[in-house]
Design a protein around this motif. Structure first.
Motif, PDB file in Angstrom:
ATOM      1  N   PRO A  36       0.821  -1.218   0.000  1.00 56.49           N
ATOM      2  CA  PRO A  36       0.000   0.000   0.000  1.00 56.49           C
ATOM      3  C   PRO A  36       0.853   1.266   0.000  1.00 56.49           C
ATOM      4  CG  PRO A  36      -0.059  -1.087   2.159  1.00 56.49           C
ATOM      5  CD  PRO A  36       0.632  -2.025   1.220  1.00 56.49           C
ATOM      6  N   ALA A  37       0.249   2.366  -0.415  1.00 58.10           N
ATOM      7  CA  ALA A  37       0.977   3.624  -0.595  1.00 58.10           C
ATOM      8  C   ALA A  37       1.596   4.154   0.685  1.00 58.10           C
ATOM      9  CB  ALA A  37       0.039   4.670  -1.197  1.00 58.10           C
ATOM     10  N   THR A  38       1.097   3.713   1.849  1.00 62.15           N
ATOM     11  CA  THR A  38       1.619   4.205   3.127  1.00 62.15           C
ATOM     12  C   THR A  38       2.843   3.432   3.611  1.00 62.15           C
ATOM     13  OG1 THR A  38       0.070   2.730   4.284  1.00 62.15           O
ATOM     14  CG2 THR A  38      -0.642   5.017   3.900  1.00 62.15           C
ATOM     15  N   HIS A  39       3.181   2.325   2.972  1.00 65.96           N
ATOM     16  CA  HIS A  39       4.315   1.515   3.432  1.00 65.96           C
ATOM     17  C   HIS A  39       5.638   2.221   3.092  1.00 65.96           C
ATOM     18  CE1 HIS A  39       7.213  -1.773   3.773  1.00 65.96           C
ATOM     19  NE2 HIS A  39       6.319  -2.367   4.560  1.00 65.96           N
ATOM     20  N   PRO A  40       6.638   2.141   3.993  1.00 67.22           N
ATOM     21  CA  PRO A  40       7.917   2.809   3.720  1.00 67.22           C
ATOM     22  C   PRO A  40       8.574   2.404   2.411  1.00 67.22           C
ATOM     23  CG  PRO A  40       7.797   2.236   6.042  1.00 67.22           C
ATOM     24  CD  PRO A  40       6.583   1.622   5.385  1.00 67.22           C
ATOM     25  N   GLN A  41       8.342   1.184   1.944  1.00 61.55           N
ATOM     26  CA  GLN A  41       8.928   0.782   0.664  1.00 61.55           C
ATOM     27  C   GLN A  41       8.369   1.605  -0.484  1.00 61.55           C
ATOM     28  OE1 GLN A  41       9.732  -3.484  -0.299  1.00 61.55           O
ATOM     29  NE2 GLN A  41       8.319  -3.102  -1.982  1.00 61.55           N
ATOM     30  N   VAL A  42       7.087   1.914  -0.436  1.00 62.61           N
ATOM     31  CA  VAL A  42       6.479   2.753  -1.474  1.00 62.61           C
ATOM     32  C   VAL A  42       6.893   4.209  -1.282  1.00 62.61           C
ATOM     33  CG1 VAL A  42       4.317   3.490  -2.533  1.00 62.61           C
ATOM     34  CG2 VAL A  42       4.555   1.144  -1.696  1.00 62.61           C
ATOM     35  N   LEU A  43       6.985   4.645  -0.040  1.00 62.93           N
ATOM     36  CA  LEU A  43       7.471   5.999   0.231  1.00 62.93           C
ATOM     37  C   LEU A  43       8.919   6.153  -0.232  1.00 62.93           C
ATOM     38  CD1 LEU A  43       5.939   6.559   3.785  1.00 62.93           C
ATOM     39  CD2 LEU A  43       5.034   7.300   1.570  1.00 62.93           C
ATOM     40  N   MET A  44       9.683   5.065  -0.185  1.00 57.38           N
ATOM     41  CA  MET A  44      11.043   5.069  -0.730  1.00 57.38           C
ATOM     42  C   MET A  44      11.013   5.397  -2.222  1.00 57.38           C
ATOM     43  SD  MET A  44      13.694   1.833  -1.084  1.00 57.38           S
ATOM     44  CE  MET A  44      12.754   1.077  -2.430  1.00 57.38           C
ATOM     45  N   VAL A  45      10.092   4.790  -2.947  1.00 56.71           N
ATOM     46  CA  VAL A  45       9.980   5.062  -4.384  1.00 56.71           C
ATOM     47  C   VAL A  45       9.620   6.523  -4.618  1.00 56.71           C
ATOM     48  CG1 VAL A  45       8.756   4.459  -6.515  1.00 56.71           C
ATOM     49  CG2 VAL A  45       9.343   2.664  -4.863  1.00 56.71           C
ATOM     50  N   ASP A  46       8.742   7.071  -3.784  1.00 53.42           N
ATOM     51  CA  ASP A  46       8.374   8.482  -3.908  1.00 53.42           C
ATOM     52  C   ASP A  46       9.591   9.386  -3.708  1.00 53.42           C
ATOM     53  OD1 ASP A  46       5.761   7.647  -4.284  1.00 53.42           O
ATOM     54  OD2 ASP A  46       5.152   8.028  -2.211  1.00 53.42           O
ATOM     55  N   ARG A  47      10.437   9.038  -2.764  1.00 49.76           N
ATOM     56  CA  ARG A  47      11.656   9.824  -2.515  1.00 49.76           C
ATOM     57  C   ARG A  47      12.621   9.717  -3.697  1.00 49.76           C
ATOM     58  NH1 ARG A  47      12.096  10.944   3.287  1.00 49.76           N
ATOM     59  NH2 ARG A  47      14.341  11.298   3.077  1.00 49.76           N
TER      60      ARG A  47
END
Length: 327
Positions: A36-47
Motif C-alpha cells: 500500500p501507498a503508506t508503506h515505507p517501501q512505497v514511500l522510498m519510491v516516492d523519494r
C-alpha cells in the motif's frame, strides 16, 4: 526603423516555445509496487522520484503504481523481464521463480539481524547471482534493502503459543517454496495467497493466520482481522529494487549514476524508517487489541534448520547457506 507588429511577436513566441515544449517532455519510468501507498517501501519510491526529477532537471520522471495496481508480484517481475515495466521491488524468495538459487538470501533463520543481511550485497555470491539474473531474464538487482523481521499472526480461534500449535495450522505464505517448506517443518499447512487478497482471506477465515514484518502487518491493517501477534522472528527479509536491464543500459551514464544514487539514498532512509517502526509497532499493535505472544524462538528454529537447508542444498549450492550464515 523596423516596425514590430503584435502578430510578429506572437509568431516568434510560438516558434520559440515549440522546441522548448518538446524538449521538456520527461522520460517516464514506471515503477510497480505490491504494497500500500503508506508503506515505507512505497514511500522510498516516492523519494527516489523526487530526487531523480530534481537532479535530472525534470528529464526523468518515475511514475509509481502502489497497491498491486499492475498485478501480482509475479506479474510485475514478468513485466520488468520483458521491459513492459521498468522497475519493481520484491524479495529474494519471490525472485527465485526466475532464478531458483536466489531463494537462499531469504532463507529462514539465516540472518542474525539487518546488518548481517546487508553484508551479502558485497559478496561474490550476490554478484554471481545478479549476473545470472541479467543473462537469463534481462533483470538486474540494484542493491538490497531491509524489509523487516517476519512474525506470525493468528485468528482469535487459533492462538499459537508453541510450535506444537502449528500442527494443521493454515498459514498464508507468499508463493515461495522455501516458505512452504518452513511451514511444513513446523507441521503447518502452507497456503499461498496473493498479498492484495490477504486481508479478505483472513476476514473470511480462509486461512488461520499469516506471516509478515510488523510494518506490513500495520500498514495493511491486518490487526483488524487477526487477534494474536506471535513473535517468531523467523525470517529477516531482503527486498531488491529490480530494473529491466535493457532500460538500465539505455540510460546515459550520468543519468544512471543519478538514479543509482537516488535509490541508495532513499533505501537508506527506508531501512532506518522500518527499523524505527519495528521498535514501536509491538506496542501499537497491542494497543489495537492484538494479544502479543512471545514464544520460544529456538523451538521454532530447530525443526526448520533440521530440514530446510538440506532440502535446498542442491539448488543453493552445497555449503552456501553456511557460508552466508558465517559472514
Amino acid at each position: 526603423m523596423t516596425r514590430i507588429t503584435r502578430r510578429a511577436v506572437l509568431g516568434a513566441s510560438a516558434t520559440l516555445a515549440m522546441p522548448i515544449t518538446l524538449r521538456a517532455q520527461p522520460r517516464a519510468i514506471r515503477w510497480g509496487e505490491l504494497l500500500p501507498a503508506t508503506h515505507p517501501q512505497v514511500l522510498m519510491v516516492d523519494r527516489i522520484a523526487r530526487e531523480l526529477r530534481e537532479k535530472s532537471g525534470g528529464r526523468l520522471e518515475i511514475q509509481s503504481f502502489p497497491g498491486g495496481q499492475l498485478g501480482s508480484g509475479r506479474d510485475m517481475m514478468e513485466a520488468v523481464s520483458t521491459g513492459a515495466l521498468q522497475f519493481t521491488t520484491d524479495g529474494a524468495g519471490a525472485l527465485a521463480a526466475f532464478l531458483p538459487p536466489l531463494s537462499v538470501i531469504e532463507a529462514p533463520y539465516l540472518w542474525r539481524d539487518a546488518a548481517h543481511m546487508a553484508k551479502v550485497a558485497a559478496t561474490p555470491i550476490f554478484a554471481r547471482l545478479n549476473d545470472q539474473l541479467v543473462a537469463r531474464r534481462g533483470m538486474r538487482m540494484i542493491g538490497i534493502t531491509y524489509y523487516g523481521k517476519r512474525h506470525l499472526t493468528s485468528s482469535a480461534a487459533k492462538p499459537v503459543r508453541s510450535v506444537g500449535d502449528m500442527a494443521g495450522f493454515r498459514l498464508r505464505v507468499p508463493p515461495v517454496d522455501v516458505f512452504r517448506a518452513m511451514v511444513e517443518a513446523w507441521g503447518g499447512r502452507p497456503t499461498p495467497i496473493a498479498f492484495p487478497e490477504l486481508y479478505l482471506a483472513l476476514a473470511q477465515g480462509a486461512v488461520d493466520g499469516q506471516e509478515n514484518p510488523l510494518p506490513t502487518i500495520h500498514s495493511a491493517k491486518l490487526f483488524e482481522v487477526q487477534k494474536h501477534l506471535v513473535l517468531t522472528g523467523h525470517i529477516i527479509t531482503p527486498r531488491m529494487p529490480i530494473v529491466n536491464e535493457a532500460f538500465w543500459r539505455s540510460l546515459a551514464t550520468p543519468d544512471r549514476d543519478v538514479l543509482e544514487a537516488a535509490i541508495a539514498s532513499a533505501a537508506q532512509w527506508q531501512d532506518a524508517e522500518l527499523a524505527r517502526q519495528e521498535g514501536e509497532l509491538v506496542a501499537t499493535l497491542k494497543a489495537a487489541n492484538m494479544e502479543v505472544i512471545e514464544v520460544d524462538v529456538a523451538a521454532f528454529r530447530a525443526p526448520v534448520l533440521a530440514k530446510v537447508p538440506a532440502q535446498f542444498a542442491d539448488r543453493w549450492g552445497q555449503g552456501t547457506f553456511d557460508t552466508l550464515a558465517a559472514l
